[in-house]
Scaffold this active site. Structure first.
Site, PDB file in Angstrom:
ATOM      1  N   LYS A 167       0.724  -1.504   0.378  1.00 48.82           N
ATOM      2  CA  LYS A 167       0.238   0.236   0.428  1.00 48.82           C
ATOM      3  C   LYS A 167       0.637   1.589  -0.286  1.00 48.82           C
ATOM      4  O   LYS A 167       0.530   2.471  -0.212  1.00 48.82           O
ATOM      5  CB  LYS A 167      -0.435   0.130   0.861  1.00 48.82           C
ATOM      6  CG  LYS A 167      -1.940  -0.985   0.629  1.00 48.82           C
ATOM      7  CD  LYS A 167      -3.354  -1.139   2.097  1.00 48.82           C
ATOM      8  CE  LYS A 167      -4.107  -2.101   2.075  1.00 48.82           C
ATOM      9  NZ  LYS A 167      -3.737  -3.726   2.060  1.00 48.82           N
TER      10      LYS A 167
HETATM   11  C1  LIG Z   1      -4.338  -4.207   1.618  1.00 46.35           C
HETATM   12  C2  LIG Z   1      -3.644  -5.709   1.365  1.00 46.35           C
HETATM   13  C3  LIG Z   1      -4.155  -6.735   0.206  1.00 46.35           C
HETATM   14  C4  LIG Z   1      -4.702  -6.981  -0.452  1.00 46.35           C
HETATM   15  O1  LIG Z   1      -5.461  -6.082  -1.320  1.00 46.35           O
HETATM   16  P1  LIG Z   1      -6.346  -5.610  -2.533  1.00 46.35           P
HETATM   17  O2  LIG Z   1      -5.861  -4.497  -3.167  1.00 46.35           O
HETATM   18  O3  LIG Z   1      -7.557  -5.190  -1.536  1.00 46.35           O
HETATM   19  O4  LIG Z   1      -6.573  -6.311  -3.527  1.00 46.35           O
HETATM   20  C5  LIG Z   1      -2.700  -7.853   0.017  1.00 46.35           C
HETATM   21  N1  LIG Z   1      -2.003  -7.984   0.833  1.00 46.35           N
HETATM   22  C6  LIG Z   1      -1.528  -6.793   1.755  1.00 46.35           C
HETATM   23  C7  LIG Z   1      -0.315  -7.390   2.798  1.00 46.35           C
HETATM   24  C8  LIG Z   1      -2.160  -6.590   1.827  1.00 46.35           C
HETATM   25  O5  LIG Z   1      -2.519  -4.838   3.063  1.00 46.35           O
END
Ligand SMILES: *Cc1c(COP(=O)(O)O)cnc(C)c1O
Length: 468
Positions: free
Chosen positions: A116
């Site tokens: 993120k």
């Molecule tokens: C948010 C997150 C996901 C999922 O991402 P999406 O965009 O919701 O598909 C997967 N792995 C980690 C470590 C995350 O923080």
């Protein structure tokens, strides 16, 4: 570039207005009016660019004239200066012996150790720039089950035009996740430990947004994964990885552990822009609404099960709406009908031809916690490599559903193993160490603000703390 809503009934907006609006007024998500397209020769010319120079190429058509090239380049350069490595997202060869090769794209080298950061670190300076130009300020209100909150806090800490209020469920996030939020000492950052579940946090934030007087008075804004600018920033690393393993002359495949469908949708966008991608493999944990959809054509809500990959513990995949809009040939009214019905009844079905179009590109599989731990342990035993549980779900899906061993398979690693140390240790016997910039995280001072699950108390807290 202008943006339209997936439900077809909201005003058409420019890039900077979409950034600040988040959700469209008709309840839909914003997408570009048209997908920018590049020829194979144009994409091939991007080989050898640095991550930041590539980001400028990929993002420019989406930004249009909302920012000059110099402004966009400065924002990108600031965003990625906070990563551990200049390559931002290193690609690791897994040496699996297949003709095409198997690779891990490490997206966890940002400040908070999850993918993120790749989008949030870009969002921070972008907000700053757009708000300064408009002479405006915003108050971000967000609910987090862990990773989004810390990434958002790192991205906007100490920014003049932004206050951030981040709600997490008291006692229900990991120690590392909580400390990444509560140890940040910045006057514009306000964390709230809500006495309730993640769903209570989300409901509280929704209630704030639905209180239109409050929303307007404080210029509430959202940073969850429905924000178009986050998806856009994620498109870049699909090009980055493909160009390193023979693209665009050769096709590649990606495997993505997903909850909200935000990350993998960014890959779909890269494909629409002309990058040859022959397969997307979607990995689910026990919260497998997407896997069930791709295997049956039925989207059906069940309860949420807590897992060792908590950032994918979701009930509804909000970004799937953007794919549905494409599958429905951009018929916004049809998307609106389908999703209104879904909200009311908890399910919808697509016709066989629509499902066939989706599964021509997407495959999906589900892995429970035992299977996930087994893969982490097996990989560590064979190679010494540690994977976090989310990335392990992606790798498991890739290995189960890979269509063509001649096509390079790129697995997205979405979190650093040290972000989920207990699960990793249980699976491998090894306690993963935090990287140097977080080595003293467990010794830092925390500020914890516990609030009752009560909307009046929440509003009062925000009124008291907000700077404007
Ligand atoms: C948010 C997150 C996901 C999922 O991402 P999406 O965009 O919701 O598909 C997967 N792995 C980690 C470590 C995350 O923080």
């Amino acid at each position: 570039m202008n943006y339209v809503s997936t439900r077809g009934a909201a005003p058409v907006l420019s890039f900077d207005d979409v950034l600040l609006a988040g959700l469209a007024r008709d309840g839909g998500l914003y997408v570009p009016e048209t997908w920018p397209e590049f020829t194979t020769a144009e994409i091939a010319a991007w080989k050898g660019l640095s991550y930041t120079d590539l980001a400028l190429k990929v993002m420019t058509p989406f930004v249009g004239d909302a920012l000059s090239q110099g402004e966009l380049a400065a924002i990108i350069n600031e965003a990625y200066s906070h990563f551990e490595t200049d390559s931002v997202a290193p690609l690791v060869d897994m040496n699996d012996g297949s003709q095409g090769g198997e690779y891990l794209l490490e997206l966890f080298h940002g400040p908070t150790l999850a993918f993120k950061d790749v989008a949030m670190q870009f969002l921070g300076p972008l907000f700053d720039h757009v708000l300064a130009k408009k002479g405006a300020r915003i108050c971000i209100a967000g609910a987090t089950s862990g990773d989004t909150g810390s990434a958002a806090i790192e991205a906007v800490r100490d920014r003049n035009n932004v206050d951030a209020f981040i709600l997490y469920p008291h006692g229900r996030v990991s120690d590392v996740q909580r400390r990444q939020m509560t140890t940040v000492d910045a006057a514009n950052i306000h964390t709230i430990a809500l006495e309730g579940t993640f769903d209570d946090c989300q409901d509280a934030v929704k209630a704030l947004f639905n209180d239109l007087d409050f929303r307007d008075k404080h210029h509430l804004s959202a940073v969850n994964s429905i924000n178009w600018a986050r998806v856009m920033a994620q498109v870049v690393y699909y090009f980055w990885a493909a160009l390193k393993v023979g693209g665009p002359e050769k096709s590649v495949a990606f495997a993505v552990p997903t909850g909200n469908f935000g990350n993998v949708f960014a890959g779909y966008v890269a494909r629409r822009m002309g990058l040859p991608i022959s397969q997307f493999v979607v990995g689910s944990n026990s919260n497998d609404i997407l896997t069930r959809f791709f295997n049956s054509g039925a989207m059906e809500i069940t309860g949420v099960h807590p897992t060792i990959s908590p950032s994918m513990d979701i009930q509804v995949s909000s970004n799937f709406e953007r794919l549905l809009f494409e599958l429905f040939e951009r018929d916004g009214a049809r998307v609106a009908d389908t999703l209104t019905h879904f909200r009311e009844s908890g399910h919808f079905n697509v016709a066989p031809d629509i499902l066939a179009e989706a599964t021509a590109l997407f495959d999906a599989a589900r892995f429970d916690d035992d299977e996930t731990r087994a893969l982490i342990g097996e990989l560590h035993g064979k190679t010494g490599m540690l994977l976090d549980p989310h990335s392990a779900v992606g790798l498991a899906a890739a290995r189960k559903l890979r269509r063509d061993n001649d096509v390079p398979m790129i697995v997205l690693a979405t979190a650093h193993p040290a972000k989920f140390p207990d699960a990793v240790e249980q699976a491998s016997g090894v306690h993963p160490a935090l990287p140097p910039h977080l080595a003293d995280l467990m010794q830092r001072d925390e500020r914890i603000n516990v609030l009752a699950n009560d909307l009046d108390a929440l509003r009062a807290f925000i009124e008291m703390r907000v700077s404007a």
